[in-house]
Design an enzyme around this catalytic site. Sequence first.
Site, mmCIF file in Angstrom:
data_model
loop_
_atom_site.group_PDB
_atom_site.id
_atom_site.type_symbol
_atom_site.label_atom_id
_atom_site.label_comp_id
_atom_site.label_asym_id
_atom_site.label_seq_id
_atom_site.Cartn_x
_atom_site.Cartn_y
_atom_site.Cartn_z
ATOM 1 N N CYS A 9 0.577 -1.300 0.163
ATOM 2 C CA CYS A 9 0.082 0.012 0.006
ATOM 3 C C CYS A 9 0.732 1.381 0.169
ATOM 4 O O CYS A 9 1.370 1.641 1.006
ATOM 5 C CB CYS A 9 -0.791 0.125 1.153
ATOM 6 S SG CYS A 9 -1.822 1.471 1.593
ATOM 7 N N CYS A 15 -0.202 4.065 2.615
ATOM 8 C CA CYS A 15 0.420 3.502 4.116
ATOM 9 C C CYS A 15 1.809 3.896 4.309
ATOM 10 O O CYS A 15 2.105 4.554 5.278
ATOM 11 C CB CYS A 15 0.291 2.235 4.196
ATOM 12 S SG CYS A 15 -1.446 1.378 3.740
#
Length: 333
Positions: A71, A74
Amino acid sequence: MQPRDFSLYGAVDLGARQTAAQRRQQSAESGGTAASSNGTVIEVSEETFNTDVVERSRTVPIIMDLWAEWCGPCKQLSPVLEKLAAEAAGQWILAKVDVDANPQLSAALQVQSIPMVVAVLGGQLVDGFLGAMPEAQVRQWISQVLAAAEKMGMQLTAPAVADETDEDDDAFAASAVPAGAGPAGAGPGGRPDGPPLPAAYAEARAAMERGDLDGAAQAFEQELKQSPADPVAKTGLAQVNLIRRVSSYDQAQVRKAAAEHPDDVEAQSKVADIDLASGRIDEAFDRLLGVVRRTSGDERDQARAHLVSLFEILPPRDPHVNRARSTLSSLLF
């Protein structure tokens, strides 16, 4: 919060899970993130969640960062959270959850997308946010969480919460934890070494622990007479009322009646209650939205009112609630 009946990611990528598990093992062998952050950042797994998050949240606010290696956003947000956790010096703890390594926990938390950040106060989930927000906005959200923690009777250490916190911070309190699953083990006055919880919360907790849902509802109702906008009491009362209703249903008979009479508002509302109590949030909301779509007049208004009452059981900015509110608005106007 009850686990959903489906996995968030469908068929979980076993390769991703294996890689995540290896990262977790390497972190444990090297002392983990917590060691390098003086315990202000911890890695959490399905096995350690109850101890490291639920139990620990009764004495210190926990901020949960749900992330994955693949991700991109993230990787932008996590360093910001880790920096703020280090600055807080123990005022709150950052608990990092790798969703690939912990799919059951991700499903139980109803993760829709990542990065996802939520808080846990006294064993209760607190409304959070999705996506990589700028540091200033993350700071503001954390200050609101800490303000809610103080209002719940938690004694914060380290830096003080800013005085200018808005009254709307109350909206960050409350949770999706079922009635009866609140902090156990703490005394009726809250933390042994901290200020007592509001009397109504302690009374409601004690009532739920002994299985007295009527007593818990009365405690929350009394608190709402004093503080009509109290978010913890509002959510607690909604949860208790849901459990009271569902426990009185013959679920097999209710589902049979709903299947035979699609426009029977009472039958459809009861099945929606059962679905929501079981964690099937979208199914519950969609059922009542369908009734609103098919009916008119008093029946339509009855279905709408019940749907809106179910919204109160979840945090105000929950994505399920936002989606259902949007659909309801399009049906009514």
